[in-house]
Scaffold this motif. Structure first.
Motif, PDB file in Angstrom:
ATOM      1  N   GLU A  14     -31.376-102.719 -49.907  1.00 25.49           N
ATOM      2  CA  GLU A  14     -31.673-103.802 -50.868  1.00 25.49           C
ATOM      3  C   GLU A  14     -32.284-103.217 -52.129  1.00 25.49           C
ATOM      4  O   GLU A  14     -33.214-102.409 -52.052  1.00 25.49           O
ATOM      5  CB  GLU A  14     -32.688-104.776 -50.266  1.00 25.49           C
ATOM      6  N   PHE A  15     -31.754-103.669 -53.261  1.00 19.98           N
ATOM      7  CA  PHE A  15     -32.367-103.322 -54.547  1.00 19.98           C
ATOM      8  C   PHE A  15     -32.932-104.589 -55.148  1.00 19.98           C
ATOM      9  O   PHE A  15     -32.350-105.667 -55.011  1.00 19.98           O
ATOM     10  CB  PHE A  15     -31.327-102.698 -55.494  1.00 19.98           C
ATOM     11  N   ILE A  16     -34.055-104.448 -55.816  1.00 22.65           N
ATOM     12  CA  ILE A  16     -34.675-105.632 -56.393  1.00 22.65           C
ATOM     13  C   ILE A  16     -35.150-105.341 -57.810  1.00 22.65           C
ATOM     14  O   ILE A  16     -35.685-104.260 -58.092  1.00 22.65           O
ATOM     15  CB  ILE A  16     -35.835-106.145 -55.490  1.00 22.65           C
ATOM     16  N   GLY A  17     -34.890-106.294 -58.693  1.00 23.29           N
ATOM     17  CA  GLY A  17     -35.409-106.200 -60.059  1.00 23.29           C
ATOM     18  C   GLY A  17     -36.451-107.292 -60.221  1.00 23.29           C
ATOM     19  O   GLY A  17     -36.274-108.406 -59.727  1.00 23.29           O
ATOM     20  N   VAL A  18     -37.522-106.980 -60.894  1.00 24.54           N
ATOM     21  CA  VAL A  18     -38.574-107.979 -61.097  1.00 24.54           C
ATOM     22  C   VAL A  18     -38.872-108.076 -62.592  1.00 24.54           C
ATOM     23  O   VAL A  18     -39.137-107.063 -63.250  1.00 24.54           O
ATOM     24  CB  VAL A  18     -39.862-107.599 -60.329  1.00 24.54           C
ATOM     25  N   ILE A  19     -38.799-109.297 -63.097  1.00 28.84           N
ATOM     26  CA  ILE A  19     -39.132-109.547 -64.509  1.00 28.84           C
ATOM     27  C   ILE A  19     -40.529-110.149 -64.521  1.00 28.84           C
ATOM     28  O   ILE A  19     -40.747-111.221 -63.957  1.00 28.84           O
ATOM     29  CB  ILE A  19     -38.140-110.547 -65.137  1.00 28.84           C
ATOM     30  N   ALA A  20     -41.479-109.432 -65.113  1.00 28.12           N
ATOM     31  CA  ALA A  20     -42.861-109.937 -65.104  1.00 28.12           C
ATOM     32  C   ALA A  20     -43.649-109.342 -66.253  1.00 28.12           C
ATOM     33  O   ALA A  20     -43.532-108.147 -66.536  1.00 28.12           O
ATOM     34  CB  ALA A  20     -43.556-109.578 -63.788  1.00 28.12           C
ATOM     35  N   SER A  21     -44.450-110.183 -66.889  1.00 25.23           N
ATOM     36  CA  SER A  21     -45.400-109.729 -67.915  1.00 25.23           C
ATOM     37  C   SER A  21     -44.776-108.815 -68.966  1.00 25.23           C
ATOM     38  O   SER A  21     -45.332-107.757 -69.277  1.00 25.23           O
ATOM     39  CB  SER A  21     -46.563-108.975 -67.265  1.00 25.23           C
ATOM     40  N   GLY A  22     -43.594-109.166 -69.467  1.00 27.28           N
ATOM     41  CA  GLY A  22     -42.970-108.375 -70.524  1.00 27.28           C
ATOM     42  C   GLY A  22     -42.360-107.073 -70.031  1.00 27.28           C
ATOM     43  O   GLY A  22     -41.990-106.210 -70.832  1.00 27.28           O
TER      44      GLY A  22
END
Ligand SMILES: C[S@@+](CC[C@H](N)C(=O)[O-])C[C@H]1O[C@@H](n2cnc3c(N)ncnc32)[C@H](O)[C@@H]1O
Length: 352
Positions: free
Chosen positions: A141-149
């Protein structure tokens, strides 16, 4: 050189989940540095061997893995950064994989999650021969996280098993009391008092055993006491129903702890609201308990406890000779704000 790891934190509290991860790294003796926190996510440089331990122990960490890259929340920058890594370091030839991108607290709305998922997925497909996308049953599993710029991308290697935390299922037969802490918070309390596996944890206001259960589940030994013998009996019954044995549960006053030196004390004393102080003034009881806790705590020991925020538990602890390591404020409802404080006797311990 240690790689950077990421920990996906539960959003139920602003500071407790990251503090819990850090406490576990400390007490399990994992060397770590550059511990950084953004909402619902912590990154740290450490041996990846710590990932399973943290995820298994923590109440407030959902998943974790190896960070592959991070950059600003700018589409071109993300795609440029995503084209650099050698994905075959994470995915073998012919393996099924998934890429999911999640947005924390509505961050960076200008980024299209689906587009990023599919474009990064295609880069991985091109770089690892015969690999296949399988969102339902991936081997990796690969995960991308968009957070705080920021945009962080990683290989997720461990997820929390929820059933291990949810002891309220009727078939398991745990009988909570209205004052019993929710399992995730109780687990976090246990971890903040930093017991090592196999070590003894004491809860001197144990009620029906909520904290003791969490300590036993993560492989510590546990001893509890409560001034109310009915509570102590119910704690024993609860632990037995779950098939776990404490070192002992006694009817005893927390102002006279029947225990020699101990390294970890984790507890939720009564506030005189939902749970009874059995006739004592809550502030006096807390002050006397803190002095007693100081006398049984080993020099490298930790005490984690909660108290209403208007009680001034840090000052009471200081008066009892204890040092504050960290403090967290938690709003329970309109009439109750809790302060969760970790104390130690050792003045050299980090202040956070
Ligand atoms: C908030 S409850 C603990 C709940 C527990 N942490 C749980 O999750 O099940 C506080 C407990 O302190 C007990 N208690 C009150 N005064 C005490 C004292 N002086 N010494 C020890 N226990 C006391 C009460 O009987 C009550 O069970």
């Amino acid at each position: 050189m240690s790689p950077t790891l990421f920990f996906l934190l539960s959003g139920e509290h602003k500071t407790l989940p990251a503090a819990e991860v850090r406490a576990i790294l400390e007490c399990e003796n994992f060397d770590h540095r550059e511990f950084k926190v953004i909402p619902k996510l912590a990154t740290v440089k450490a041996d990846p061997g710590c990932i399973n331990t943290v995820v298994r122990r923590a109440g407030m960490c959902e998943a974790a893995g190896l960070l592959i890259f991070q950059c600003r929340d700018v589409k071109n920058e993300i795609l440029r950064s995503a084209s650099d890594p050698i994905y075959s370091n994470y995915l073998n030839k012919g393996e099924r994989f998934s890429v999911r991108v999640q947005r924390i607290f509505g961050s960076s709305r200008h980024l299209d999650r689906m587009e990023l998922q599919s474009r990064i997925g295609n880069m991985i497909l091109r770089s690892v021969p015969e690999s296949r996308v399988d969102l339902r049953n991936p081997e990796k599993e690969f995960i991308g996280v968009i957070a705080s710029g920021r945009f962080l991308f990683g290989n997720l290697t461990a997820r929390r098993v929820n059933s291990a935390l949810n002891r309220y299922r009727p078939k398991e037969g745990f009988a909570p009391h209205p004052s019993t802490m929710k399992p995730r918070l109780a687990r976090c309390f246990v971890n903040l008092s930093r017991p090592r596996r196999g070590e003894l944890l004491l809860d001197p206001f144990c009620g029906v055993g909520g904290l003791l259960i969490e300590a036993l589940i993560i492989g510590c030994r546990a001893v509890g006491s409560d001034l109310d013998p009915r509570m102590a009996r119910e704690a024993i019954r609860n632990l037995r129903r779950l098939g776990i044995e404490p070192e002992g549960v006694l009817a005893a006053d927390a102002r006279a702890i029947p225990c020699p030196t101990i390294r970890s004390i984790s507890t939720d004393p009564p506030y005189g609201r939902g749970s009874s102080t059995m006739g004592s003034n809550p502030c006096e009881l807390l002050g006397k308990f803190l002095a007693e806790a100081r006398s049984v705590l080993s020099p490298d020991g930790f005490l984690c406890l909660a108290s209403p925020s208007d009680v001034g538990v840090q000052v009471l602890g200081y008066d009892a000779g204890l040092n504050v390591v960290e403090s967290h404020v938690m709003r329970v409802h309109r009439g109750l704000v809790r302060e969760i404080v970790v104390f130690t006797r050792d003045r050299s311990v980090r202040k956070g």
